[in-house]
Scaffold this active site. Structure first.
Site, PDB file in Angstrom:
ATOM      1  CB  SER A  98       0.041   3.898  -3.216  1.00  0.00           C
ATOM      2  OG  SER A  98       0.219   2.652  -2.625  1.00  0.00           O
ATOM      3  CG  HIS A 105       4.922   2.376  -1.009  1.00  0.00           C
ATOM      4  ND1 HIS A 105       4.448   1.881  -2.185  1.00  0.00           N
ATOM      5  CD2 HIS A 105       3.856   2.946  -0.398  1.00  0.00           C
ATOM      6  CE1 HIS A 105       3.152   2.122  -2.286  1.00  0.00           C
ATOM      7  NE2 HIS A 105       2.769   2.779  -1.214  1.00  0.00           N
TER       8      HIS A 105
HETATM    9  C1  GCU Z   1      -1.756  -0.998   0.894  1.00  0.00           C
HETATM   10  C2  GCU Z   1      -2.347  -1.822  -0.208  1.00  0.00           C
HETATM   11  C3  GCU Z   1      -1.760  -1.428  -1.562  1.00  0.00           C
HETATM   12  C4  GCU Z   1      -1.892   0.057  -1.766  1.00  0.00           C
HETATM   13  C5  GCU Z   1      -1.282   0.807  -0.614  1.00  0.00           C
HETATM   14  C6  GCU Z   1      -1.502   2.328  -0.655  1.00  0.00           C
HETATM   15  O1  GCU Z   1      -0.410  -1.322   1.062  1.00  0.00           O
HETATM   16  O2  GCU Z   1      -2.119  -3.177   0.047  1.00  0.00           O
HETATM   17  O3  GCU Z   1      -2.440  -2.108  -2.587  1.00  0.00           O
HETATM   18  O4  GCU Z   1      -1.316   0.423  -2.985  1.00  0.00           O
HETATM   19  O5  GCU Z   1      -1.876   0.374   0.591  1.00  0.00           O
HETATM   20  O6  GCU Z   1      -2.314   2.816  -1.391  1.00  0.00           O
HETATM   21  O7  GCU Z   1      -0.857   3.014   0.133  1.00  0.00           O
END
Ligand code: GCU
Length: 437
Positions: free
Chosen positions: A272, A414
């Site tokens: 992420s 995710h």
């Molecule tokens: C949020 C953010 C993302 C990121 C994610 C994470 O959803 O908007 O850009 O990748 O957090 O790191 O868990």
């Protein structure tokens, strides 16, 4: 009468309290998830230098004239500039065991001490090296979200004393933003360290908040690595993502001092926000032979101009301190961004680039990620890659391994899990060929 007055008074107090409470925005609801609503956009040609307009026809031309321009503008206008290596850096061995993970691994806990004209900072590396594999071994490094003690459950792993991000138990203890014993091994589903070691790789990790605390909605730069730099250096404060990438480079410096590691075969990964950090790291630091970008999404791999899922507007609105303030002017004007993700990804060429996303991560835009890889493949082709991705290779549950590039879309939400790692290790095996006996 008195009763009615009390009741009205109570209601007014409640209303005022509610109004004073900052309203939580549901960012995900503001995103577009409809392909038919994507505005018309063009994709900048990855072979063309964004400032001079020079179009490369050979790999050497691209590397000499196009790549430096992309990296300069990416840093200036989007991520901020990578701080320099500090004037002083040393690696302090705080703990070592040759009987870790049930006897399979050597474990080292190394503190990286950093110092420059502005002051000092340190962060802690947890390193595992497979005991039986012939040396030197390839290595994988990745920043973690919850603290080194959450990656494996070994009781010897030091608890970080800095501000901690909450993991897994949303109760009163986690609100204290401290590391606790009960969190040991809680993030092991993201880090199958046993498997990594059995397959012949060393593994190193650092808690990302040890480099730059991610206070979410608040700038953590005064408590980050930026504090080591003097005011006149231009690096005494700055954005988070590039600071985490800088941290990855310092972990590489640390691995350079470890005799068992094959420095020509080091991969950087992360999930992420830390997946996009891995991509940025690999683009800027050519010592990394491979990048495994997990759910890197917006500002990672997914084409920003597509305006699907998270956008520049949504990411800078929520996390303004992650990027250069110069990026803010493209909020809502994503199709006008002078540079897009495939150009960043291309800067990893001809080194290994593997990208993975979960089908359910619509916020991260699976198709946009594939397109990022697809558009960057032009540059890999220039370097001689014969097998590069085609649109038919974008399939859920099927891995694409080309010459240099690789990709998979995993079913589910995710995350970075053991299924992703199965694909990652197969891809690295094909390229790094680690020896287990
Ligand atoms: C949020 C953010 C993302 C990121 C994610 C994470 O959803 O908007 O850009 O990748 O957090 O790191 O868990």
């Amino acid at each position: 009468m008195k009763k009615t007055f009390c009741y009205l008074f109570f209601l007014t107090v409640c209303a005022l309290a509610f109004a004073a409470e900052p309203k939580k925005v549901n960012w995900s609801k503001l995103a577009n998830y409809d392909e038919s609503k994507i505005p018309e956009y063009t994709v900048p040609d990855a072979l063309v230098a964004p400032e001079s307009g020079f179009k490369a026809e050979t790999a050497i031309e691209w590397y000499t004239f196009v790549r430096p321009e992309i990296l300069k503008l990416m840093q200036r206008d989007q991520y901020g500039f990578m701080p320099p290596r500090p004037a002083k850096i040393n690696f302090e061995l705080r703990e070592e065991s040759d009987n870790a993970l049930g006897g399979k691994a050597i474990r080292r806990q190394i503190r990286i001490n950093l110092e420059d004209l502005g002051g000092k900072h340190h962060f802690d590396v947890l390193l595992y090296i497979p005991k039986k594999s012939p040396k030197p071994v390839p290595a994988i490094i990745g920043l973690n979200f919850g603290g080194n003690h959450t990656v494996t459950s070994e009781p010897e792993i030091f608890l970080c004393e800095k501000w901690m991000r909450n993991v897994s138990r949303p109760d009163m203890t986690s609100r204290l933003h401290k590391a606790f014993d009960w969190q040991r091994g809680k993030m092991a589903s993201r880090w199958p360290v046993d498997k990594i070691i059995e397959r012949g790789y060393a593994f190193a990790t650092v808690y990302y908040g040890d480099i730059y605390p991610d206070y979410e909605y608040e700038d953590g730069s005064p408590d980050s690595i930026y504090q080591i730099f003097s005011k006149d250096s231009g690096f005494s404060s700055g954005p988070a993502t590039i600071a985490w990438a800088w941290g990855n480079s310092r972990i590489f410096d640390c691995l350079e001092t470890q005799p068992e590691i094959d420095k020509r075969k080091v991969a950087v990964t992360g999930h992420s926000r830390l997946g996009r950090t891995a991509v940025l790291t690999g683009a800027l630091d050519t010592r990394f032979a491979a990048v495994l970008g997990n759910n890197a999404g917006e500002m990672g791999i997914a084409l920003s101009r597509r305006v699907y899922g998270e956008t520049v507007g949504l990411i800078t609105g929520q996390f303004p301190y992650w990027f250069s303030p110069n990026l803010n002017k493209y909020a809502g004007k994503e199709t006008e961004l002078p540079l897009d993700r495939h150009q960043l990804a291309a800067c990893i060429a001809p080194r290994l680039l593997y990208v993975a996303i979960a089908e359910g991560d619509k916020w991260g835009d699976p198709k946009g990620e594939f397109l990022g890889v697809y558009e960057a493949s032009k540059v890999y082709k220039l370097f001689g890659s014969k097998k590069i991705p085609a649109m038919e290779d974008f399939k859920v549950g099927k891995q694409f391994i080309g010459d240099g590039m690789g990709f998979h879309v995993r079913e589910g939400p995710h995350d970075m899990n053991h299924t992703d790692w199965g694909y990652y290790l197969d891809y690295l095996d094909a390229n790094f060929k680690p020896r287990t006996k």
